[in-house]
Write a protein that holds these residues in place. Structure first.
Motif, PDB file in Angstrom:
ATOM      1  N   ILE A  14      -0.198 -12.920  -1.544  1.00 58.51           N
ATOM      2  CA  ILE A  14      -0.553 -12.313  -1.645  1.00 58.51           C
ATOM      3  C   ILE A  14      -2.330 -12.835  -2.488  1.00 58.51           C
ATOM      4  O   ILE A  14      -3.036 -11.702  -2.908  1.00 58.51           O
ATOM      5  CB  ILE A  14      -0.013 -11.293  -3.298  1.00 58.51           C
ATOM      6  CG1 ILE A  14       1.869 -10.973  -2.715  1.00 58.51           C
ATOM      7  CG2 ILE A  14      -0.858 -10.763  -4.563  1.00 58.51           C
ATOM      8  CD1 ILE A  14       2.325 -10.697  -4.281  1.00 58.51           C
ATOM      9  N   SER A  15      -2.433 -13.496  -2.632  1.00 51.43           N
ATOM     10  CA  SER A  15      -4.354 -13.883  -3.473  1.00 51.43           C
ATOM     11  C   SER A  15      -4.638 -14.382  -2.224  1.00 51.43           C
ATOM     12  O   SER A  15      -6.101 -13.871  -2.425  1.00 51.43           O
ATOM     13  CB  SER A  15      -3.998 -15.667  -3.915  1.00 51.43           C
ATOM     14  OG  SER A  15      -3.303 -16.606  -3.024  1.00 51.43           O
ATOM     15  N   PHE A 132       3.731 -10.390   2.087  1.00 50.86           N
ATOM     16  CA  PHE A 132       3.140  -9.820   0.882  1.00 50.86           C
ATOM     17  C   PHE A 132       1.918 -10.168   0.913  1.00 50.86           C
ATOM     18  O   PHE A 132       1.239  -9.909   0.368  1.00 50.86           O
ATOM     19  CB  PHE A 132       3.384 -11.113   0.340  1.00 50.86           C
ATOM     20  CG  PHE A 132       5.176 -11.452  -0.440  1.00 50.86           C
ATOM     21  CD1 PHE A 132       5.292 -10.952  -1.882  1.00 50.86           C
ATOM     22  CD2 PHE A 132       6.409 -11.471   0.353  1.00 50.86           C
ATOM     23  CE1 PHE A 132       6.145 -10.810  -2.245  1.00 50.86           C
ATOM     24  CE2 PHE A 132       7.286 -10.783  -0.339  1.00 50.86           C
ATOM     25  CZ  PHE A 132       7.674 -10.916  -1.712  1.00 50.86           C
ATOM     26  N   TRP A 133       0.902 -10.575   2.304  1.00 51.86           N
ATOM     27  CA  TRP A 133      -0.319 -10.137   2.330  1.00 51.86           C
ATOM     28  C   TRP A 133      -0.517  -9.110   2.298  1.00 51.86           C
ATOM     29  O   TRP A 133      -2.061  -8.760   1.688  1.00 51.86           O
ATOM     30  CB  TRP A 133      -0.640 -11.871   3.858  1.00 51.86           C
ATOM     31  CG  TRP A 133      -2.073 -11.211   4.201  1.00 51.86           C
ATOM     32  CD1 TRP A 133      -3.352 -11.789   3.674  1.00 51.86           C
ATOM     33  CD2 TRP A 133      -3.297  -9.884   4.420  1.00 51.86           C
ATOM     34  NE1 TRP A 133      -4.729 -10.538   3.771  1.00 51.86           N
ATOM     35  CE2 TRP A 133      -4.288  -9.866   4.992  1.00 51.86           C
ATOM     36  CE3 TRP A 133      -1.887  -9.113   5.325  1.00 51.86           C
ATOM     37  CZ2 TRP A 133      -4.800  -9.454   5.236  1.00 51.86           C
ATOM     38  CZ3 TRP A 133      -3.487  -8.122   6.070  1.00 51.86           C
ATOM     39  CH2 TRP A 133      -4.162  -8.326   6.241  1.00 51.86           C
ATOM     40  N   GLY A 134       0.205  -8.592   3.253  1.00 48.65           N
ATOM     41  CA  GLY A 134      -0.269  -6.778   3.316  1.00 48.65           C
ATOM     42  C   GLY A 134       0.162  -6.432   1.881  1.00 48.65           C
ATOM     43  O   GLY A 134      -0.678  -5.596   2.078  1.00 48.65           O
ATOM     44  N   VAL A 135       0.734  -6.893   0.545  1.00 52.66           N
ATOM     45  CA  VAL A 135       1.234  -5.713  -0.494  1.00 52.66           C
ATOM     46  C   VAL A 135      -0.629  -6.721  -1.094  1.00 52.66           C
ATOM     47  O   VAL A 135      -0.661  -5.214  -1.792  1.00 52.66           O
ATOM     48  CB  VAL A 135       1.849  -6.749  -1.263  1.00 52.66           C
ATOM     49  CG1 VAL A 135       1.705  -6.540  -2.798  1.00 52.66           C
ATOM     50  CG2 VAL A 135       3.258  -6.329  -0.671  1.00 52.66           C
ATOM     51  N   MET A 139      -3.450  -3.666  -2.485  1.00 51.44           N
ATOM     52  CA  MET A 139      -3.915  -3.384  -3.840  1.00 51.44           C
ATOM     53  C   MET A 139      -4.638  -3.277  -4.200  1.00 51.44           C
ATOM     54  O   MET A 139      -5.491  -2.575  -4.311  1.00 51.44           O
ATOM     55  CB  MET A 139      -2.647  -4.735  -4.877  1.00 51.44           C
ATOM     56  CG  MET A 139      -1.732  -4.124  -4.731  1.00 51.44           C
ATOM     57  SD  MET A 139      -0.710  -6.223  -5.544  1.00 51.44           S
ATOM     58  CE  MET A 139      -1.685  -6.064  -6.911  1.00 51.44           C
ATOM     59  N   GLY A 140      -5.362  -4.196  -3.099  1.00 49.79           N
ATOM     60  CA  GLY A 140      -7.198  -4.001  -3.293  1.00 49.79           C
ATOM     61  C   GLY A 140      -7.700  -3.688  -3.347  1.00 49.79           C
ATOM     62  O   GLY A 140      -8.595  -2.327  -4.096  1.00 49.79           O
ATOM     63  N   TYR A 258      -4.044   1.496   5.417  1.00 53.01           N
ATOM     64  CA  TYR A 258      -3.418   1.724   6.659  1.00 53.01           C
ATOM     65  C   TYR A 258      -3.101   0.031   6.428  1.00 53.01           C
ATOM     66  O   TYR A 258      -2.157  -1.059   7.485  1.00 53.01           O
ATOM     67  CB  TYR A 258      -4.857   0.572   7.007  1.00 53.01           C
ATOM     68  CG  TYR A 258      -5.357   0.297   8.294  1.00 53.01           C
ATOM     69  CD1 TYR A 258      -4.725  -0.506   9.761  1.00 53.01           C
ATOM     70  CD2 TYR A 258      -6.328  -0.898   6.619  1.00 53.01           C
ATOM     71  CE1 TYR A 258      -5.186  -1.186   9.748  1.00 53.01           C
ATOM     72  CE2 TYR A 258      -6.348  -2.276   8.131  1.00 53.01           C
ATOM     73  CZ  TYR A 258      -6.018  -2.868   9.714  1.00 53.01           C
ATOM     74  OH  TYR A 258      -6.188  -3.386  10.439  1.00 53.01           O
ATOM     75  N   TYR A 259      -3.686  -0.588   5.327  1.00 53.11           N
ATOM     76  CA  TYR A 259      -2.641  -1.802   4.745  1.00 53.11           C
ATOM     77  C   TYR A 259      -1.079  -1.515   3.867  1.00 53.11           C
ATOM     78  O   TYR A 259      -0.624  -2.684   4.627  1.00 53.11           O
ATOM     79  CB  TYR A 259      -3.688  -2.697   3.557  1.00 53.11           C
ATOM     80  CG  TYR A 259      -5.083  -2.937   3.969  1.00 53.11           C
ATOM     81  CD1 TYR A 259      -4.875  -4.028   4.583  1.00 53.11           C
ATOM     82  CD2 TYR A 259      -6.131  -2.233   3.694  1.00 53.11           C
ATOM     83  CE1 TYR A 259      -6.486  -4.538   5.131  1.00 53.11           C
ATOM     84  CE2 TYR A 259      -7.672  -3.446   4.827  1.00 53.11           C
ATOM     85  CZ  TYR A 259      -6.702  -4.518   5.165  1.00 53.11           C
ATOM     86  OH  TYR A 259      -8.758  -4.910   5.640  1.00 53.11           O
ATOM     87  N   GLY A 260      -0.858  -0.584   4.424  1.00 53.00           N
ATOM     88  CA  GLY A 260      -0.102  -0.064   3.143  1.00 53.00           C
ATOM     89  C   GLY A 260       1.462   0.076   4.535  1.00 53.00           C
ATOM     90  O   GLY A 260       2.259  -0.951   4.677  1.00 53.00           O
ATOM     91  N   GLY A 261       0.242   0.473   6.478  1.00 48.59           N
ATOM     92  CA  GLY A 261       0.783   0.580   7.361  1.00 48.59           C
ATOM     93  C   GLY A 261       1.929  -1.042   7.470  1.00 48.59           C
ATOM     94  O   GLY A 261       2.984  -1.311   8.130  1.00 48.59           O
ATOM     95  N   ILE A 262       0.616  -1.779   7.578  1.00 49.55           N
ATOM     96  CA  ILE A 262       1.347  -3.393   7.278  1.00 49.55           C
ATOM     97  C   ILE A 262       1.784  -3.837   6.529  1.00 49.55           C
ATOM     98  O   ILE A 262       2.875  -4.517   7.793  1.00 49.55           O
ATOM     99  CB  ILE A 262      -0.174  -4.322   7.919  1.00 49.55           C
ATOM    100  CG1 ILE A 262      -1.312  -3.513   8.880  1.00 49.55           C
ATOM    101  CG2 ILE A 262       0.014  -5.524   7.954  1.00 49.55           C
ATOM    102  CD1 ILE A 262      -2.604  -4.108   8.778  1.00 49.55           C
ATOM    103  N   THR A 263       1.776  -3.274   5.871  1.00 53.27           N
ATOM    104  CA  THR A 263       2.462  -4.170   4.358  1.00 53.27           C
ATOM    105  C   THR A 263       4.374  -3.537   4.997  1.00 53.27           C
ATOM    106  O   THR A 263       5.639  -4.646   5.653  1.00 53.27           O
ATOM    107  CB  THR A 263       2.733  -4.024   3.317  1.00 53.27           C
ATOM    108  OG1 THR A 263       1.116  -4.310   3.029  1.00 53.27           O
ATOM    109  CG2 THR A 263       3.498  -4.416   2.792  1.00 53.27           C
TER     110      THR A 263
END
Length: 408
Positions: A14-15, A132-135, A139-140, A258-263
């Motif tokens: 996540i970090s 979790f990277w996608g999470v 979030m960002g 977009y990042y949500g789709g990755i996640t």
């Protein structure tokens, strides 16, 4: 204990994701605040990516000296400090200075954790790791868009993310003894390596990685994948603001989709890998991403762009983790540590070169060129990935033939 340790690894990623999407989401407001040129975000992206390239190339050496746990802790501390600096930065020059430790921290933790998971865990764990990277990456923009709505307070967005990072630093520091204990007791996962019997892996271990067939094509695919992923993240908001006439806050929310789709895609991929091969998942992902790019490319209603961004993210989801996890299978476990560093370095080279290149061209023309460039990048990825698949298939056939002859 093993489950707690795995969750710490996931949270560590996540970090890595949290800072990646902040600059692109905040840039339409930051640009006006600093009175900067449109393409300056590309310069910041270059500096961040340059730091990740350096730390990725050095990851093999540093990993032997410090171990995965200490590298993860130090890297997270560096990114937290850099984000706090972004919050207080009085000028673009300071942002450029702070971009370097931000990149150095990201590259180290990326290479270290990917190498560790590729060797010690099965394919679904790699997909969930990048989920979790996608999470974090999702979030960002959500955090940033919330503060942008409040009188364009992008600095508060950076401060909030920095505080989250410092919280992860505390967790990693407390868990250091667990890292050391698990690194001693865990043994590499032995999966079936079709077409890669032991004598073939022994032969490959004596060969320089760059001389192995398929390595250069794999690196090319990494370059265009990470370049494409970063390009959407950096310029997606600007595309929506300047081409689709959305507000900066709404555009940031859409990019979070977009990042949500990755996640979501990586969460699903973790289950699908139990039945479907990495090869099929990579091919399917590229075709889904291409369908999403076509929705951005065609003169369709604005809501189709939202669907397009989500499809691009969903399609991108399995590509990176599946390619990483396939490294030991394709090139042998003995080469994985070196190749993981090379793959990270080339991937971040794509992050360094491709988004700024599009930003420079867009500054001379229009940011509406974004979908055109994405379609070209995906075409290169398809070519590279399918070429490696053919090489692996030929190698498998040749190995089976050799084994049959030896038995005869």
């Amino acid at each position: 204990m093993a489950t707690i340790f795995l969750m710490i690894i996931y949270l560590s990623f996540i970090s890595l994701g949290l800072p990646d999407s902040l600059l692109g989401a905040a840039w339409p407001v930051m640009q006006a605040d600093f009175g900067a040129a449109f393409g300056v975000a590309g310069v910041l992206s270059i500096i961040i990516a340059a730091g990740t390239i350096v730390s990725s190339l050095a990851s093999g050496f540093v990993l032997k000296r410090l171990g995965t746990g200490q590298i993860t802790l130090i890297s997270c501390l560096m990114t937290a400090g850099a984000l706090l600096g972004f919050y207080a930065a009085p000028s673009i020059v300071w942002l450029m200075v702070l971009a370097l430790p931000l990149g150095l921290g990201a590259g180290s933790v990326d290479a270290a954790l990917n190498q560790y998971v590729a060797i010690h865990y099965k394919a679904h764990h790699m997909s969930w790791l990048h989920c979790f990277w996608g999470v974090g990456a999702t979030m960002g923009p959500i955090i940033m868009s919330g503060f942008i709505r409040q009188d364009n307070l992008w600095r508060s967005g950076y401060l909030t993310v920095a505080c989250i990072q410092f919280g992860l630093v505390i967790l990693l520091f407390v868990s250091l003894p667990l890292w050391k204990r698990m690194e001693k007791v865990q043994i590499p996962v032995e999966e079936e390596r079709q077409g890669h019997p032991e004598h073939l892996q022994d032969t490959q271990s004596a060969v320089q990685p760059m001389r192995m067939k398929g390595v250069k094509l794999t690196l090319m695919t990494f370059l265009f994948y990470c370049g494409a992923e970063a390009t959407v993240g950096l310029w997606g908001s600007s595309f929506l603001v300047n081409v689709k006439d959305l507000s900066a806050a709404v555009a940031a929310q859409w990019v979070s989709m977009y990042y949500g789709g990755i996640t979501v895609g990586r969460l699903i991929t973790g289950f699908v890998t139990l039945k479907v091969s990495n090869r099929v998942l990579i091919r399917s992902g590229l075709l889904i991403a291409l369908a999403g790019v076509l929705l951005l490319l065609l003169p369709l209603p604005t809501f189709c762009s939202l669907i397009g961004f989500m499809l691009v993210g969903l399609g991108f989801a399995p590509i990176y983790p599946c390619m990483l996890h396939a490294t030991p299978e394709r090139f042998g476990k003995e080469q994985t540590q070196k190749l993981m560093g090379y793959q990270m370095a080339v991937a971040y080279t794509g992050t360094t070169l491709l988004p700024p290149m599009l930003g420079w061209i867009a500054a001379q023309t229009t940011v509406a060129i974004l979908p055109f460039f994405l379609s070209i990048y995906i075409a290169f990825m398809l070519f590279g990935s399918e070429s490696v698949n053919r090489i692996m298939k030929l190698r498998s056939v040749r190995t089976i033939t050799d084994s049959t002859q030896l038995k005869a």
